[in-house]
Structure formats: C-alpha cells, structure tokens
Scaffold this motif. Sequence first.
Motif, PDB file in Angstrom:
ATOM      1  N   LYS A   1       0.815  -1.212   0.000  1.00 29.73           N
ATOM      2  CA  LYS A   1       0.000   0.000   0.000  1.00 29.73           C
ATOM      3  C   LYS A   1       0.851   1.266   0.000  1.00 29.73           C
ATOM      4  O   LYS A   1       0.522   2.257  -0.648  1.00 29.73           O
ATOM      5  N   LEU A   2       1.964   1.243   0.749  1.00 29.71           N
ATOM      6  CA  LEU A   2       2.689   2.479   1.036  1.00 29.71           C
ATOM      7  C   LEU A   2       3.930   2.725   0.188  1.00 29.71           C
ATOM      8  O   LEU A   2       4.239   3.878  -0.135  1.00 29.71           O
ATOM      9  N   CYS A   3       4.646   1.666  -0.153  1.00 27.01           N
ATOM     10  CA  CYS A   3       6.029   1.842  -0.623  1.00 27.01           C
ATOM     11  C   CYS A   3       6.157   2.052  -2.130  1.00 27.01           C
ATOM     12  O   CYS A   3       5.492   1.394  -2.929  1.00 27.01           O
ATOM     13  N   ASP A   4       7.071   2.965  -2.488  1.00 28.18           N
ATOM     14  CA  ASP A   4       7.445   3.147  -3.888  1.00 28.18           C
ATOM     15  C   ASP A   4       8.422   2.056  -4.309  1.00 28.18           C
ATOM     16  O   ASP A   4       8.349   1.540  -5.427  1.00 28.18           O
ATOM     17  N   LYS A   5       9.343   1.717  -3.415  1.00 27.27           N
ATOM     18  CA  LYS A   5      10.317   0.645  -3.661  1.00 27.27           C
ATOM     19  C   LYS A   5      10.401  -0.210  -2.407  1.00 27.27           C
ATOM     20  O   LYS A   5      10.182   0.271  -1.285  1.00 27.27           O
ATOM     21  N   VAL A   6      10.709  -1.480  -2.595  1.00 30.65           N
ATOM     22  CA  VAL A   6      10.900  -2.372  -1.455  1.00 30.65           C
ATOM     23  C   VAL A   6      12.178  -3.183  -1.652  1.00 30.65           C
ATOM     24  O   VAL A   6      12.537  -3.558  -2.771  1.00 30.65           O
ATOM     25  N   ALA A   7      12.842  -3.439  -0.530  1.00 30.54           N
ATOM     26  CA  ALA A   7      13.984  -4.347  -0.512  1.00 30.54           C
ATOM     27  C   ALA A   7      13.580  -5.541   0.345  1.00 30.54           C
ATOM     28  O   ALA A   7      13.191  -5.369   1.503  1.00 30.54           O
ATOM     29  N   LEU A   8      13.619  -6.738  -0.222  1.00 29.29           N
ATOM     30  CA  LEU A   8      13.297  -7.952   0.529  1.00 29.29           C
ATOM     31  C   LEU A   8      14.577  -8.455   1.185  1.00 29.29           C
ATOM     32  O   LEU A   8      15.543  -8.804   0.499  1.00 29.29           O
ATOM     33  N   LEU A   9      14.570  -8.470   2.508  1.00 31.21           N
ATOM     34  CA  LEU A   9      15.770  -8.816   3.277  1.00 31.21           C
ATOM     35  C   LEU A   9      15.610 -10.209   3.876  1.00 31.21           C
ATOM     36  O   LEU A   9      14.602 -10.503   4.527  1.00 31.21           O
TER      37      LEU A   9
ATOM     38  N   CYS B   1      -4.508 -12.949 -10.945  1.00 33.51           N
ATOM     39  CA  CYS B   1      -4.040 -13.695  -9.771  1.00 33.51           C
ATOM     40  C   CYS B   1      -2.525 -13.606  -9.598  1.00 33.51           C
ATOM     41  O   CYS B   1      -1.878 -14.603  -9.272  1.00 33.51           O
ATOM     42  N   GLU B   2      -1.952 -12.403  -9.831  1.00 34.14           N
ATOM     43  CA  GLU B   2      -0.521 -12.276  -9.614  1.00 34.14           C
ATOM     44  C   GLU B   2      -0.202 -12.448  -8.132  1.00 34.14           C
ATOM     45  O   GLU B   2      -1.048 -12.196  -7.277  1.00 34.14           O
ATOM     46  N   PRO B   3       0.997 -12.904  -7.789  1.00 34.34           N
ATOM     47  CA  PRO B   3       1.331 -13.184  -6.391  1.00 34.34           C
ATOM     48  C   PRO B   3       1.399 -11.907  -5.558  1.00 34.34           C
ATOM     49  O   PRO B   3       1.603 -10.815  -6.084  1.00 34.34           O
ATOM     50  N   THR B   4       1.210 -12.049  -4.253  1.00 34.32           N
ATOM     51  CA  THR B   4       1.419 -10.944  -3.324  1.00 34.32           C
ATOM     52  C   THR B   4       2.915 -10.852  -3.008  1.00 34.32           C
ATOM     53  O   THR B   4       3.696 -11.764  -3.330  1.00 34.32           O
ATOM     54  N   LEU B   5       3.316  -9.776  -2.341  1.00 36.25           N
ATOM     55  CA  LEU B   5       4.718  -9.652  -1.921  1.00 36.25           C
ATOM     56  C   LEU B   5       5.114 -10.802  -0.999  1.00 36.25           C
ATOM     57  O   LEU B   5       6.247 -11.285  -1.045  1.00 36.25           O
ATOM     58  N   GLU B   6       4.173 -11.235  -0.165  1.00 39.82           N
ATOM     59  CA  GLU B   6       4.471 -12.340   0.742  1.00 39.82           C
ATOM     60  C   GLU B   6       4.745 -13.625  -0.048  1.00 39.82           C
ATOM     61  O   GLU B   6       5.648 -14.391   0.283  1.00 39.82           O
ATOM     62  N   THR B   7       3.965 -13.848  -1.113  1.00 38.47           N
ATOM     63  CA  THR B   7       4.191 -15.020  -1.961  1.00 38.47           C
ATOM     64  C   THR B   7       5.521 -14.912  -2.688  1.00 38.47           C
ATOM     65  O   THR B   7       6.243 -15.909  -2.850  1.00 38.47           O
ATOM     66  N   VAL B   8       5.853 -13.695  -3.135  1.00 39.28           N
ATOM     67  CA  VAL B   8       7.147 -13.464  -3.786  1.00 39.28           C
ATOM     68  C   VAL B   8       8.275 -13.817  -2.830  1.00 39.28           C
ATOM     69  O   VAL B   8       9.251 -14.488  -3.196  1.00 39.28           O
ATOM     70  N   PHE B   9       8.152 -13.350  -1.583  1.00 42.90           N
ATOM     71  CA  PHE B   9       9.190 -13.638  -0.580  1.00 42.90           C
ATOM     72  C   PHE B   9       9.368 -15.141  -0.402  1.00 42.90           C
ATOM     73  O   PHE B   9      10.491 -15.647  -0.341  1.00 42.90           O
ATOM     74  N   LEU B  10       8.258 -15.861  -0.366  1.00 42.00           N
ATOM     75  CA  LEU B  10       8.303 -17.315  -0.233  1.00 42.00           C
ATOM     76  C   LEU B  10       8.981 -17.955  -1.440  1.00 42.00           C
ATOM     77  O   LEU B  10       9.803 -18.873  -1.297  1.00 42.00           O
TER      78      LEU B  10
END
Length: 285
Positions: free
Chosen positions: A198-206, A267-276
Amino acid sequence: MEEKILLELSHISKRYRTELALKDITMALHEGEILGFLGPSGAGKTTTIKIITGQLKPTGGEAKLLGTDAENMDASIYEKIGVVSDNSGIYEKMTVWQNLSVFAQIWNVKKERIEEVLKQVELWEHRKKLAGKLSKGQAQRLILARSVLHKPRVLFLDEPTSGLDPSTAVAIHKMLLDLKKEGMAIFLTTHNMEEATKLCDKVALLYQGTIVEFGSPQELCLKYNRDKRYQVLLNNHKEVILEQNPENVNKISDWMKKNEIQCIHSCEPTLETVFLQVTGKTLNA
C-alpha cells in the motif's frame, strides 16, 4: 528530473562476533519516496536503521545520510531526521501536549505546529490526557507525532503499526502518504507485506542479512507472476480460476458478451508469496 538522494548505503555489512547480520547492503532513498525494508524478525532491519542513524558502526561499507557519513554525524543532521522504533518512549506522567512541547522547545518549533500535528494524528481531543493513560494505538500515534514535529527530511519507522488495530493503522498510513507528498523521505521496516504494498514506492526484501530482491511492489509481483491465471465471479455466484490460454480467453469473451461476469481479477502473487518463492521461507519462519 530525478529526486535528490537523501540516504545512500554502499556495501554495508555488520558482524556480531561469529554472526554476520548484514551482508553487502546497497540501496538509496530519494526525496518524497517511501522505501520499504522488508523481512522477518531477525533479518537485520533494526540493525540497518541503527547503522544509518549512527547508533552502530558497520563492519564494512559506507552509509551516508543527507550527504554525511553516518559515523561522523553531528547535531545538525539529527535535527533533520525523525525516528520511531520499538523502544521509542513517551513521558507517561506528562500530558500529550506537554510531551510534544518539550521537544518543540528543543527544536525551536512554534506551538502552532504542535496543534497541527496532534490534529493530524487525531490526538487533539486527548491533548490534556496523561500520556500514561493512552491506549497502545494512541501512544504510537503520539510517538509518530513527536518524530515529525520538526518536519524532518528523513523519517525512520521501525515496525510503526505492529500490533495496532486496523483503524489506527489506516490513520497512520494516511499520515505517511501525506508526509510523502510534502517531500519527506521515509525509510520503513516491516514484516507486513500488505502494508508495504500500500505504502512503498520501492521495497527491498531482506533475508538472513542479504537483499534478495529490490524494486517496486508491482514490479516484483509481476516478475514472479509465472503462471498467469484469472479469478472470475459469474452472476450465478459461481467462482472459477482460469489459466491464460486461447481456450479460456474465448470462454471469458463469451461470458462477457452474454454479460454473465460479475467481476474478474488477475491472480498475480502478493509480496508475501514473492518472498516465499525467493527464499523458500515464510515471513514467520
């Protein structure tokens, strides 16, 4: 025109005795941008904020905040940043107004600004209440109000809505987006991927101290949308999920011609699914 870089990390690493907590962290935060630093507990999010704000020395690499090396920051830099962390406290025996008044004097901020910020976080009607009597959500909003009282150029938020009720979280989200519009740069750590989307322009998955993916939430979700599917709800309340192929395209087209579709979603994945997909682990692992 490209926005000005206010925070820059170059090959940052941090070792605690035998444990390497951060490994080769490189990224930048621009003016008027919200950057999400996302990962499970223990991934290195809080350690990164402490390095950026001069509370910890990195083992290697360089962190620059507002053009100054994080290891050599003076008071003039601290006057231009705000920090909300899990150990940010309030003066419980002082009123809400007095809590902000103390810092207004330190930062030479006019009293009108206190009123403005309290209304922004919806605490104006509680200004005479002792801070120790506030609910958890109200206390968190007071901490946020204090962190932006002096209109910092960079705001650091370490899990700002963790444990808060949904309505309080929504109020904080609105405030952050308003601050972004005013040009503030916001560095947000969270394990809440919905919040980050909802908030971020960019995200870094750590993950385990390493950035495993970087980009906008939409870019990352589309990048890992390998099996294109569509969720279709028909007027008869039947719900079907169809893969993208010529046969199903014709089926959807036929339903649309007959006006039988109530709604359709990709049905594209969520960020949580991407992380997984990237790490093989869930955020709670």
